[in-house]
Structures are given as structure tokens and as C-alpha cells.
Design a protein around this motif. Sequence first.
Motif, PDB file in Angstrom:
ATOM      1  N   ASN A 484       0.822  -1.059   0.143  1.00 41.02           N
ATOM      2  CA  ASN A 484      -0.130   0.427   0.075  1.00 41.02           C
ATOM      3  C   ASN A 484       0.941   1.095   0.094  1.00 41.02           C
ATOM      4  OD1 ASN A 484      -2.671  -1.182   0.396  1.00 41.02           O
ATOM      5  ND2 ASN A 484      -2.474  -1.915   1.675  1.00 41.02           N
ATOM      6  N   ASP A 485       0.976   1.809  -1.056  1.00 41.16           N
ATOM      7  CA  ASP A 485       2.230   2.536  -1.450  1.00 41.16           C
ATOM      8  C   ASP A 485       1.831   3.686  -1.182  1.00 41.16           C
ATOM      9  OD1 ASP A 485       4.543   4.231  -2.213  1.00 41.16           O
ATOM     10  OD2 ASP A 485       4.966   3.983  -3.963  1.00 41.16           O
ATOM     11  N   LEU A 486       2.281   4.386  -0.061  1.00 38.69           N
ATOM     12  CA  LEU A 486       1.312   5.518   0.138  1.00 38.69           C
ATOM     13  C   LEU A 486       2.524   7.068  -0.527  1.00 38.69           C
ATOM     14  CD1 LEU A 486       0.205   4.751   3.758  1.00 38.69           C
ATOM     15  CD2 LEU A 486      -0.997   4.447   1.241  1.00 38.69           C
ATOM     16  N   THR A 487       3.585   6.695  -0.998  1.00 42.68           N
ATOM     17  CA  THR A 487       4.457   7.269  -1.386  1.00 42.68           C
ATOM     18  C   THR A 487       3.975   9.292  -2.156  1.00 42.68           C
ATOM     19  OG1 THR A 487       5.305   6.302  -2.942  1.00 42.68           O
ATOM     20  CG2 THR A 487       6.916   6.603  -0.964  1.00 42.68           C
ATOM     21  N   ALA A 488       3.277   8.876  -3.509  1.00 38.33           N
ATOM     22  CA  ALA A 488       2.140   9.866  -4.047  1.00 38.33           C
ATOM     23  C   ALA A 488       0.669   9.565  -3.804  1.00 38.33           C
ATOM     24  CB  ALA A 488       2.537   9.024  -5.460  1.00 38.33           C
ATOM     25  N   VAL A 489       0.415   9.438  -2.846  1.00 35.23           N
ATOM     26  CA  VAL A 489      -1.339   9.474  -2.331  1.00 35.23           C
ATOM     27  C   VAL A 489      -1.428  10.741  -1.609  1.00 35.23           C
ATOM     28  CG1 VAL A 489      -3.179   8.426  -0.935  1.00 35.23           C
ATOM     29  CG2 VAL A 489      -1.459   7.335  -2.129  1.00 35.23           C
ATOM     30  N   LYS A 490      -2.690  11.420  -1.866  1.00 29.71           N
ATOM     31  CA  LYS A 490      -2.513  13.032  -1.885  1.00 29.71           C
ATOM     32  C   LYS A 490      -4.517  12.650  -1.740  1.00 29.71           C
ATOM     33  CE  LYS A 490      -2.343  15.082  -6.094  1.00 29.71           C
ATOM     34  NZ  LYS A 490      -1.524  16.569  -6.774  1.00 29.71           N
ATOM     35  N   TRP A 491      -4.608  14.002  -1.271  1.00 29.10           N
ATOM     36  CA  TRP A 491      -6.457  14.377  -1.232  1.00 29.10           C
ATOM     37  C   TRP A 491      -6.286  15.456  -2.697  1.00 29.10           C
ATOM     38  CZ3 TRP A 491     -10.758  12.296   1.183  1.00 29.10           C
ATOM     39  CH2 TRP A 491     -10.295  11.058   2.225  1.00 29.10           C
ATOM     40  N   ALA A 492      -7.527  15.475  -3.482  1.00 27.09           N
ATOM     41  CA  ALA A 492      -7.477  16.523  -4.805  1.00 27.09           C
ATOM     42  C   ALA A 492      -7.956  17.192  -4.199  1.00 27.09           C
ATOM     43  CB  ALA A 492      -8.532  15.604  -5.855  1.00 27.09           C
ATOM     44  N   ASP A 493      -7.651  19.081  -4.394  1.00 30.41           N
ATOM     45  CA  ASP A 493      -7.933  20.041  -3.379  1.00 30.41           C
ATOM     46  C   ASP A 493      -9.869  20.278  -4.149  1.00 30.41           C
ATOM     47  OD1 ASP A 493      -5.544  20.905  -2.852  1.00 30.41           O
ATOM     48  OD2 ASP A 493      -4.537  21.173  -4.832  1.00 30.41           O
TER      49      ASP A 493
END
Length: 493
Positions: A484-493
Motif C-alpha cells: 500500500n504505497d502511500l508515497t504519492a497519495v494525496k487528497w484532491a483540492d
Amino acid sequence: MNIWKAFLFGTAVALLPATASFAAKTDLVLGIVLEPPHLDPTAGAAAAIDEIVYANIFEGLTRIGPKGDVLPALAESWTKSEDGKVYTFKLHKGVKFHDGTTFDADDVKFSLDRARGDTSTNAQKGLFAAIDTVESVDPLTVKVALKQPSGDFLYNMAWGDAVIVAPESADTNKDKPIGTGPFKLENWAKGSQIVITKNPDYWGTPATLEKATFRIIPDPAAATAALLAGDVQAFPVFPSYETIAQFQADPRFKVVIGTTEGETVMGMNNKKPPFDNVKVRQAIAHAIDRKTVIDGTMFGFGTPIGSFFPPHHPAYLDLTAETAYDAEFAKKLLAEAGYADGFKTTLKLPPPTYARRGGEIIAAQLHEIGIEAEIIPVEWAQWLDQVFKNKNYDMTIVSHTEPNDLNIFARDDYYFNYDSAPFKELIKQIDATSDGPKRIELYQQAQKLLAADEPAAFLFQLPKTGIWDAKIEGLWENGPIQANDLTAVKWAD
């Protein structure tokens, strides 16, 4: 060997309104089904370990990307000698472990020598078998000499089992993992959740998330309720297949059905009568109706397979016709093997739904050809000890989610107890071959050989059933490795 996470069944529940507020937009709560036994990927076989720590807490020389390709990690670059036997890695500078100690070439040498050493407890020690010597040329240069060319070497160094650890903390990584990754462990509430937080001193591109919580939810009904209530914002591998259609109709969620490396098989103990008889193994394979198994356990999610190879791979051959469901032919094969009246056996089933429910379906199908299979439910710890370690079993069902793992059938110590000189030779040729078309040809020969010998009944490829908040970006669609690679995970604006 890392074993696939549990896919437990529950009764379908009515959809509930989302009443709870979402976490801060720099935080993320993910649902997982299985709690890892510990957090050291170099000392355990459970997939649940890598699902927490891979790329998040620990890093290797290389890493697997979301498309299954090999990417640089702690090694910023490398060169290969003309004979393909020597790799020289240039390491990133300024890298520190979470405890503040400096990462350098000595840590790489320590990690690789430790993983391949005589006292190694690494679950994938075979990944390092091709290594002859490891040399620290200078603090930022490592030279690895191989015994022979290996077309899989860079790929092997990207596994979770090959991450780089420090000698100062290697012995305590099970409970206090110290890596070089963009996240570090904050808290582990056993039986409840694991919390990782952003590493402020990370050497590379910093994570966008400040905190990620992996909440352990083994019950499918509870998983559904948690997503709908907003208590969990993402389930990278959602366990309740019966409610997926309802989430697909809800615009608040994104449902992503991808692929995995998870070959689901019914393993047979090839050195234990009557499973030492190839005609018995073939009869069992022909007695299984894969579609019924997939429909009954996975609500139709899953791809039938006829050998041990992922359908998305360019070398894949569809060999399902070789052991197509044919109960009468199965009876004929049993009679030819000397078991016209069938026989009694046992089927040890670990917790996942594909195993427990699938085992019930398969036992009923085997009954139709005269094989009486007593179902023995076991917990994961029992399965690892009895089946995987001590080979104390007749038949079992499990999913293998390791990438590029066809070679497990060439291992003398593996729980299938399959021993085929021609297959071992094919694996040696594959490992020594870098040419793409030639590797495909060899992979296909190996698939055909397994389909003929049937050391296990090949059932289906697991899907990756991801469900998460529609505003979340960066979670993987497919599962080329357990992560579960979270290195590029983000919430959209």
C-alpha cells in the motif's frame, strides 16, 4: 513466501448514510483485513507486513512501481558489466535511517550478506542465491558480483524481503521498524491499528500525507459500514465482494478493479500418497469447476488460470482447457491410478474466504468423483507451521501474491514437495536469460510443464478490489507487489 491477505465473508449489509466527518486532508485512514505478525519484511512470510512497510517505512536498492516496472530507490543509478555478472550501484547521498544513523554502502553489504547468510531467516532467501560477493567500494558505491548472469537480479532487489536495514536496529525491526522511508512508525495498537507519520528528514520527495492509519477490520460487514460512515476512507483490497456493486453506484466512492500477482491454488503434497501419482493430481484438477468456485467465493471477481502465471503478463498462456472440468474423465484417471473407489483425505483451510468457502465448494466437487476430503480449518499461524513449514498436510488452498514467483516450484524445501528436474532446468535458463523473447518462450514452456504435472490445482487469479473516497489520488490500481504505497497519495483540492 508472502501469503495473500484474508478475504473473509460476511452477510451483506444495508448501505448506511455517511454521517461521520472525514479526517483532516493531510491524514488518511485505510482499512486492512489482516494484522501483520510483526513489521520486519526481511524476517517474515506474511503479505500483511509489506502491505504496511513497503516503500513507506523501508526501501531497497530498487523498488517496484505501480505498473510492475523496476525503479531506482536507494540506488540512484547502476551499471552492469559486459558479462552481466557485476552490478555497480551508486547510492543517494544524505540518506539517514529514522533513528538518525547514516545510510551508506556498509549498510547495503550488511543487509545483503545477512539475507543470504547461513543463519538467515529471510523468507525469500532464494532471491539472493545468485550473489557471490558484495563489496563496499566507498560510502556511496556498492559492487555486487554474481555467480552467473541473472535476468531477475534488479527485480529481486526490489522485493520487500530485500530492503536495506541497519546493523544497529536490524534485530529490533519486528516491533520497532527503522528504515529510510518517507514514513516512520508512530504507534501500533495490537489488534486495532497501526499509525505511521511523515518522516520530516526524508532524503527524497517528501510525502504529502502527514499521517496514515491502517485500521484492522477483518469482518466484511464491518468494512462496509466503516467505509460508508467515513471512519475509513480507503480499502485498497476490499473484502466484501457482494457489496461492490452498491459502491459502484455511489458517486462518493471510486471503485477500482485491478489485477494482482495472486495465483490461488489448491496445493497438494506431492511426496505423500496418493498425491505422488500424477494421474491423481490430474483427476483432482479435472474434478474442479473453476467458474463455480469463483462465483461461490468471489462473486464472479477472479480470472480462471490453468497454470501458475498471472494473466496480465506478456508471457501468459491460457491453459485452462488442459484441465477443464470433466468429472467423468476425472473418474477415469482415478481408476487408471488405482483408486477406482476414490479415497479419503484432508483439506486444511486458512482463514480467507477464497480458502474456507472455496474449500467447501471443492470438497463437494471432489465427492462427486469419490474423493472424501475432510475439511480442517486452521488459523494463519497454524497454517504457516503445519503446512508451509513442516509440510504436514494432504491438500490446502492459498493465494500466492509474490511477484515473479514461478520459481517456487523449483525449490526443494517448498511445501508442495514437487521435484521436477526438467522444471528446475527451465528456471535456471530463465534466470540466466536477459533476452525478452527468449524469456517469454522459456516462461511458456514452464507453464506448460506445470499444467501437465499439476503439482497443485490451479484455480484463479485474485483481483485487486479497491474502494476509496473519490477525492483520494495516488493509490495503486493494480497489485504488482504486496504494497500500500502511500508515497504519492494525496487528497484532491
